[in-house]
Design an enzyme around this catalytic site. Structure first.
Site, mmCIF file in Angstrom:
data_model
loop_
_atom_site.group_PDB
_atom_site.id
_atom_site.type_symbol
_atom_site.label_atom_id
_atom_site.label_comp_id
_atom_site.label_asym_id
_atom_site.label_seq_id
_atom_site.Cartn_x
_atom_site.Cartn_y
_atom_site.Cartn_z
ATOM 1 N N CYS A 38 80.731 -39.711 -51.046
ATOM 2 C CA CYS A 38 80.025 -38.806 -51.964
ATOM 3 C C CYS A 38 79.142 -39.572 -52.945
ATOM 4 C CB CYS A 38 81.003 -37.901 -52.702
ATOM 5 S SG CYS A 38 82.223 -38.791 -53.683
ATOM 6 N N HIS B 175 84.918 -37.430 -57.751
ATOM 7 C CA HIS B 175 83.935 -36.970 -56.789
ATOM 8 C C HIS B 175 82.553 -36.984 -57.442
ATOM 9 C CE1 HIS B 175 82.268 -34.796 -53.419
ATOM 10 N NE2 HIS B 175 81.795 -33.865 -54.232
#
Ligand code: ZN
Length: 378
Positions: A68, A323
């Protein structure tokens, strides 16, 4: 945000990535099978993908296992038409082996794949493998600021053509003059240096929260007295004396990247995330932020210090388990998109503002890298 990872966590992420890829392939397969009249198919593509204009490159990147961070940083590079203009001019490496190891070439391949298809997302695995040759490990959560610099340096090194390298530097390099002045005599040292990101503290020297991005920038350029154990050796005085350290802004580039130092090392060497509220504007005028003393530029240079926000790389979660996603304003459409791995959706400025942060929401999304674009070309 080190490169820490548990084996268990990795395999879980990998599994997720694989299943995500499979799901997407399944979706594409379904689209192929039910080949109805083109109108209806197009309409369904739009609704499935949630992106109004696929032609402009608002395409997601599959998570190939903790990627990510890479995906977010790549979107910021590849949505920047000034950067992709340079990327398209690189020399293609002659052999297959050289192609596999060339970062700008692999980025170009990825860009072309993103722009070619009507796919919802493409896989960055070839580029991720290429980066692993240069110790950018696969299946590891990276720090976006570090990864941005690593990528930038690899691109610069491997672009080879001197004029492209120069244009890349012009596009990203910030020029600063560091100034050290002895407080006991007239001795001073001036040194020019360039940087690719402005690493901006979000706390002041008393560990008090700085209230806005503008305040952080003012603090960054604020002169600092070096006294007591921080004193420097003065050649003229022949001993250690108190010094005044200051930084003057000399030049700002077309693409200006600000690194908000939200991750800080504690004494225990543990990394701590600062999640507090820190608003940043869409329009940024450095002439309104810095004093005359903090600039070392002529009027023509200063006239170009008008910026508009282009991208935000945001981090959610804790330092050990987080994330990344990227909010990018399309330069051709002037619309904001949120790139969350393979998911891309159009968002509003209010959605982007959700990355300002919140002290009590440590899991919330906080802006980490801000990219501003110069409003008028020089
Ligand atoms: Zn001195």
């Amino acid at each position: 945000m080190g490169q820490r990872s548990g084996r268990q966590e990795n395999s879980k992420k990998l599994e997720l990535a694989v299943s995500e890829t499979m799901q997407a392939e399944e979706k594409l397969q379904n689209n192929k099978e039910e080949d109805e009249e083109p109108m209806a198919k197009d309409r369904r593509l739009i609704s499935v993908f949630g992106v109004a204009d696929l032609k402009n490159g608002a395409i997601g990147l599959y998570n190939v296992g903790q990627s990510c961070c890479l995906n977010s940083v790549l979107q910021v590079f590849l949505m920047n038409i000034h950067f992709t203009g340079l990327l398209r001019r690189i020399t293609v490496p002659p052999s297959a082996a050289q192609k596999r190891k060339n970062v700008p070439y692999q980025m170009l391949l990825l860009l072309e794949e993103m722009q070619r298809g009507k796919q919802k997302a493409v896989s960055p695995i070839a580029l991720a493998c290429c980066l692993s040759v240069y110790r950018v490990k696969l299946f590891v959560q990276h720090d976006a600021a570090q990864l941005f610099l690593t990528l930038w340096n690899l691109i610069k090194k491997q672009m080879k053509m001197p004029e492209l390298v120069e244009e890349l530097s012009d596009l990203y390099a910030i020029c600063i003059q560091e100034h050290l002045a002895c407080q006991k005599c007239s001795f001073e040292v001036k040194r020019k240096s360039s940087m690719i990101t402005l690493p901006i503290p979000v706390l002041d020297f008393n560990s008090q929260v700085l209230k806005t991005l503008e305040a952080c920038l003012q603090y960054f350029f604020h002169p600092e007295e070096l006294t007591d154990k921080n004193m420097c050796f003065c050649e003229q005085c022949g001993r250690k004396t108190p010094f005044l350290q200051s930084m003057k802004l000399v030049h700002l580039p077309q693409t200006l990247t600000i690194h908000l130092k939200r991750f800080c090392f504690e004494e225990s060497a543990k990394i701590h995330k600062l999640s507090h509220y820190l608003p940043f504007p869409q329009d940024l005028d450095f002439n309104a932020i810095l004093t005359e003393d903090q600039c070392q530029a002529d009027d023509k240079e200063k006239a170009a210090w008008q910026y508009e926000l282009f991208a935000v790389v945001a981090h959610s979660g804790s330092t050990s388990c987080g994330h990344y996603c990227a909010y990018v304003r399309s330069l051709t459409e002037c619309k904001w998109y949120c790139f969350n791995d393979s998911e891309v959706c159009q968002v509003s400025w209010d959605d982007v503002k959700c990355t300002y942060g919140h002290s009590s929401l440590h899991w919330g999304e906080t802006a980490y890298l801000l990219t501003y674009m110069r409003k008028h070309s020089q």
